[in-house]
Motif scaffolding. Structure first.
Motif, mmCIF file in Angstrom:
data_model
loop_
_atom_site.group_PDB
_atom_site.id
_atom_site.type_symbol
_atom_site.label_atom_id
_atom_site.label_comp_id
_atom_site.label_asym_id
_atom_site.label_seq_id
_atom_site.Cartn_x
_atom_site.Cartn_y
_atom_site.Cartn_z
ATOM 1 N N ARG A 1 0.840 -1.233 0.050
ATOM 2 C CA ARG A 1 -0.071 -0.089 -0.006
ATOM 3 C C ARG A 1 1.020 1.166 0.071
ATOM 4 N N ARG B 1 2.726 1.645 -3.247
ATOM 5 C CA ARG B 1 1.991 2.198 -4.539
ATOM 6 C C ARG B 1 1.493 3.682 -4.270
ATOM 7 N N GLU B 2 1.247 4.199 -3.072
ATOM 8 C CA GLU B 2 1.029 5.523 -2.690
ATOM 9 C C GLU B 2 2.358 6.444 -2.980
ATOM 10 N N ARG B 3 3.334 6.020 -2.657
ATOM 11 C CA ARG B 3 4.590 6.591 -2.933
ATOM 12 C C ARG B 3 4.763 6.785 -4.315
ATOM 13 N N GLU C 1 2.694 9.199 -5.992
ATOM 14 C CA GLU C 1 3.096 10.631 -5.745
ATOM 15 C C GLU C 1 4.402 11.118 -6.480
#
Length: 209
Positions: free
Chosen positions: A132, A135-137, A140
């Protein structure tokens, strides 16, 4: 030292990130000793933007390999964030290399079968970051380098400039202490190369806001 000079410290900088003291690198070929680096000493502070200038064969790549812990000096001391690199085991060096150093290469070195998002995630996988957070990083960083709309594309669907932007994003994924860029615009046309250099300056300025 054969390098012409180390130039363009863009910002005064903060704490010392890395320091080289009396670095010597000699390659032996039979009875012939080739002295590449001869007592090189300098330091780089946090937030500094530094360029290394020298003719072909002057030792630039050798020095970058030492900074990236891909090679070891014949003598001298390399301290990275208060850690004496020569005291580290190979395993510890590999761990710090992944966590604290971001690499950007002339040839991009992207995985052709992975998407933009997945290529950016690779260093975080080795760093055992959760799926998770990875994926967020990655999303971004892709947006930060202007590729938020290309997350599902693979390298063969991108331009050279876009591939290098992916490589830049990947180099930032583990929030490294510093980036090493070895001729990052060498495979790009002048306009695209200028755009990549502009991106480097932009990222450096954002880091200092």
């Amino acid at each position: 030292m054969e390098l012409s000079k180390i130039v363009r410290a863009r910002n005064p900088g903060g704490d010392v990130v890395l320091k080289l003291t009396d670095i010597v690198k000699t390659y032996n070929s039979g009875e012939l000793a080739v002295h590449v680096l001869k007592g090189l000493s300098f330091e780089v502070r946090r937030s500094q933007f530094v360029g290394i200038v020298g003719t072909s064969g002057s030792g630039k790549s050798t020095m970058l390999n030492i900074l990236g812990m891909l090679d070891v000096p014949s003598s001298g001391t390399y301290v990275l964030e208060d850690i004496n690199v020569e005291t580290l085991s190979d395993v510890d060096q590999a761990t710090i290399r992944n966590q604290r150093i971001g690499f950007i290469f002339q040839s991009f070195n992207l995985f052709p079968y992975l998407t933009v998002e997945q290529n950016i995630e690779v260093p975080m996988i080795y760093n055992q970051v959760s799926r998770r957070v990875r994926r967020e990083r990655a999303i971004e960083l892709a947006r930060q380098v202007g590729l938020g709309h290309r997350l599902g594309h693979r390298p063969n669907q991108l331009s050279g400039g876009e591939c290098q932007r992916v490589a830049v994003a990947r180099s930032l994924s583990n929030r490294p202490a510093f980036l090493l860029a070895d001729e990052p615009t060498g495979n790009l046309d002048e306009k695209t190369g200028n755009e990549i250099m502009k991106l480097f300056h932009q990222l450096n300025e954002e880091e200092n806001v």
